[in-house]
Write a protein that holds these residues in place. Structure first.
Motif, PDB file in Angstrom:
ATOM      1  N   GLN A   4      -4.120   0.338   1.279  1.00 12.12           N
ATOM      2  CA  GLN A   4      -2.958  -0.266   0.644  1.00 12.12           C
ATOM      3  C   GLN A   4      -1.711   0.031   1.454  1.00 12.12           C
ATOM      4  O   GLN A   4      -1.647   0.997   2.207  1.00 12.12           O
ATOM      5  N   SER A   5      -0.713  -0.823   1.270  1.00  7.63           N
ATOM      6  CA  SER A   5       0.572  -0.648   1.923  1.00  7.63           C
ATOM      7  C   SER A   5       1.650  -0.970   0.914  1.00  7.63           C
ATOM      8  O   SER A   5       1.471  -1.836   0.051  1.00  7.63           O
ATOM      9  N   GLN A   6       2.755  -0.314   1.001  1.00 10.15           N
ATOM     10  CA  GLN A   6       3.859  -0.547   0.088  1.00 10.15           C
ATOM     11  C   GLN A   6       4.889  -1.445   0.749  1.00 10.15           C
ATOM     12  O   GLN A   6       5.160  -1.329   1.948  1.00 10.15           O
ATOM     13  N   ILE A   7       5.448  -2.372  -0.038  1.00 15.78           N
ATOM     14  CA  ILE A   7       6.522  -3.233   0.452  1.00 15.78           C
ATOM     15  C   ILE A   7       7.736  -3.035  -0.434  1.00 15.78           C
ATOM     16  O   ILE A   7       7.639  -2.507  -1.536  1.00 15.78           O
ATOM     17  N   SER A   8       8.858  -3.508   0.045  1.00 15.81           N
ATOM     18  CA  SER A   8      10.088  -3.450  -0.730  1.00 15.81           C
ATOM     19  C   SER A   8      10.709  -4.840  -0.722  1.00 15.81           C
ATOM     20  O   SER A   8      10.703  -5.515   0.306  1.00 15.81           O
ATOM     21  N   LYS A  29      -0.594  -4.374 -14.507  1.00 20.92           N
ATOM     22  CA  LYS A  29       0.220  -3.556 -13.616  1.00 20.92           C
ATOM     23  C   LYS A  29       1.080  -4.470 -12.753  1.00 20.92           C
ATOM     24  O   LYS A  29       0.629  -5.533 -12.306  1.00 20.92           O
ATOM     25  N   LYS A  30       2.311  -4.075 -12.508  1.00 20.95           N
ATOM     26  CA  LYS A  30       3.220  -4.875 -11.678  1.00 20.95           C
ATOM     27  C   LYS A  30       2.649  -5.086 -10.282  1.00 20.95           C
ATOM     28  O   LYS A  30       2.750  -6.181  -9.717  1.00 20.95           O
ATOM     29  N   ASN A  31       2.039  -4.055  -9.718  1.00 26.96           N
ATOM     30  CA  ASN A  31       1.453  -4.191  -8.382  1.00 26.96           C
ATOM     31  C   ASN A  31       0.452  -5.335  -8.329  1.00 26.96           C
ATOM     32  O   ASN A  31       0.435  -6.128  -7.384  1.00 26.96           O
ATOM     33  N   GLU A  35       0.992  -8.797  -6.167  1.00 34.06           N
ATOM     34  CA  GLU A  35       0.037  -9.134  -5.106  1.00 34.06           C
ATOM     35  C   GLU A  35      -0.626 -10.483  -5.369  1.00 34.06           C
ATOM     36  O   GLU A  35      -0.752 -11.308  -4.463  1.00 34.06           O
TER      37      GLU A  35
END
Length: 91
Positions: A4-8, A29-31, A35
């Motif tokens: 996984q990778s986090q974005i902003s 879940k928001k994630n 996605e």
């Protein structure tokens, strides 16, 4: 599960509030929602022509808005070629 990778991203307060309400009311879940939305959006952009995509928000000035409102209230009469197209009649 894959890596996984986090974005902003910066989004409007209204969109954030809608996301919060949506995820809470659907138990998601928001994630996951973000996605999935990105995947659907990118697939649609790949498969559909640009004119098939309507912006989620229309940014229009008062003059354009008034014109759209007038067209909705009093749509133009369909042309003969449009009628034929909708009936599936070819020359």
């Amino acid at each position: 599960m894959g890596s996984q990778s986090q974005i902003s991203a910066t989004i409007s307060v209204t969109t954030k509030e809608r996301l919060d309400r949506f995820t809470e009311s659907n138990g998601l879940k928001k994630n996951f929602v973000v996605e999935q939305a990105l995947l659907y959006f990118m697939e649609a952009r790949r498969e559909l022509p640009d004119e098939a995509l309507v912006p989620a928000r229309l940014v229009v000035d008062d003059k354009v808005f008034d014109r759209i409102a007038d067209l909705v209230a009093s749509p133009p009469v369909p042309t003969q070629p449009l009628r034929e197209l909708m009936r599936g009649q070819d020359d």
